[in-house]
Enzyme design. Structure first.
Site: not given
Ligand code: SAH
Ligand code: SF4
Length: 352
Positions: A96, A109, A116, A120, A123, A337
């Site tokens: 995406e 973006c 990944c 997390c 996410c 994302c």
């Molecule tokens: N992996 C990298 C970049 C991709 S994620 C990282 O974790 O920074 C991009 C951003 O979206 C990160 O700050 C992540 O913590 C945030 N993110 C992921 N899921 C989310 C959610 N459900 N609500 C808000 N932010 C989220």
């Molecule tokens: Fe991976 Fe999502 Fe964590 Fe970013 S926020 S490191 S994309 S699992």
């Protein structure tokens, strides 16, 4: 350089210097390499479009190289002009990207991996597992495809889509070199942000390179008790180790770090969390970006209430920590994302 199943080389991932070396080896003049690099940077998908090359040369190149691309599989346009793409890679994998329009220009973006590994729990991408790294050319192709599709010049790039950029470090560095090349897309490092969940060894490495990009760090918690729960990476490098690396990075590069903090109701949004965060960031060249968490199926998290957000800002600001709330663009099209891909592949996602 990667080869596809036909043994063809990924020409769009090559730097101008590498292309030149390849072309010299094939007995071709140097200027041909520069010509081809410019075509590739413009996003052409086939050698037949390189109209200033002879037919023989185009055939010769086609036999040896593959041009990776990003094809629009799905597209959604938000009321605010945000465009969300689901791109199909040459091998059928999906990623995406989100195009956002601001007064100061158009920003995209983009994704760096298919899925990944970091897991997390808030996410959507992290919950869907990992498939593979993207090549430099596939990262670049997202920028080109969106720009061509919408007919806009892209001025800013954020590496904040699917995947952890520092877990695909070499390809991401290569992408940065390609996209910022004056004969390429010429998007300068000052217009690029890279977001990481905190791979500390790579942050130290990046600091040595002194790139002018903006480093965003997904902190999302002021202490290990909370961060261990939501972000498994914290068990490898805890908050203290991460912030130490960030301090070093800010000092070495002179660049302010942007800390992402997704506010999750009842998890990380108390006054005590704000006080602890302020304390830990004291004296650092930093900026906190508060984001209302997007609800993701399975995680059971909800956005913090507005009043909590306000308190957080007050506490951070009163302690001298610069802080903003991120505007959410494209919330009507599931622009955060991992959501569109999950839906496309049969997942069941809530709108964020
Ligand atoms: N992996 C990298 C970049 C991709 S994620 C990282 O974790 O920074 C991009 C951003 O979206 C990160 O700050 C992540 O913590 C945030 N993110 C992921 N899921 C989310 C959610 N459900 N609500 C808000 N932010 C989220
Ligand atoms: Fe991976 Fe999502 Fe964590 Fe970013 S926020 S490191 S994309 S699992």
């Amino acid at each position: 350089m990667n080869q596809n199943f036909l043994g063809k080389l990924d020409i769009k991932s090559m730097t101008p210097g590498e292309l030149e070396a390849e072309f010299l080896e094939m007995g071709l003049p140097k200027y041909r390499a520069a010509q081809v690099f410019r075509w590739l940077a413009r996003g052409v998908g086939d050698f037949s479009q390189m109209s200033d090359l002879s037919k023989e040369l185009r055939e010769q190149l086609r036999a040896r190289y593959e041009i990776k691309s990003a094809a629009v599989e799905l597209k959604r346009v938000s009321k605010d002009g945000t465009v969300k793409y689901l791109f199909r890679m040459n091998d059928g994998e999906f990623v995406e990207s989100v195009l956002m329009r601001y007064r100061h220009g158009t920003s995209i973006c983009i994704s760096t991996q298919v899925g990944c590994k970091m897991g997390c729990d808030f996410c959507a991408t992290g919950r869907s597992g990992f498939s593979r790294n993207l090549t430099a050319s596939e990262i670049l192709s997202q920028v080109q495809a969106a720009s061509l599709d919408e007919g806009v010049r892209i001025s800013n790039i954020v590496l904040m889509g699917m995947g952890e950029p520092l877990d695909n470090y070499d390809n991401v560095l290569r992408f940065l070199e390609l996209v910022s090349d004056p004969n390429g897309m010429d998007i300068g490092m000052r217009h690029i942000s890279l977001s990481t969940c905190g791979l500390v060894d790579k942050i130290y490495d990046l600091a040595e390179r002194k790139l002018q990009l903006t480093l965003s760090v997904s902190l999302h918690a002021p202490n290990d008790a909370i961060r261990n729960r939501t972000m498994p990476v914290n068990r490898r490098w805890n908050v203290e180790a991460l912030l130490k690396a960030c301090r070093h990075y800010a000092k070495a590069t002179g660049r302010r770090i942007s800390f992402e903090y997704a506010m999750i109701r009842g998890v990380n949004d108390s006054d005590a969390c704000a006080l602890e965060l302020a304390d830990r960031l004291k004296g650092m060249l930093a900026h906190v970006n508060l984001i209302p968490v997007n609800a993701v199926e399975g995680a059971g998290y909800r956005k913090s209430q507005r009043e909590r957000q306000q308190r957080f800002i007050e506490i951070l600001s009163s302690r001298g920590i610069a802080c903003t709330v991120r505007r959410t663009l494209g919330s009507d099209i599931e622009a955060s994302c991992g959501q569109l891909k999950r839906r496309h592949e049969g997942g069941n996602e809530n709108a964020g």
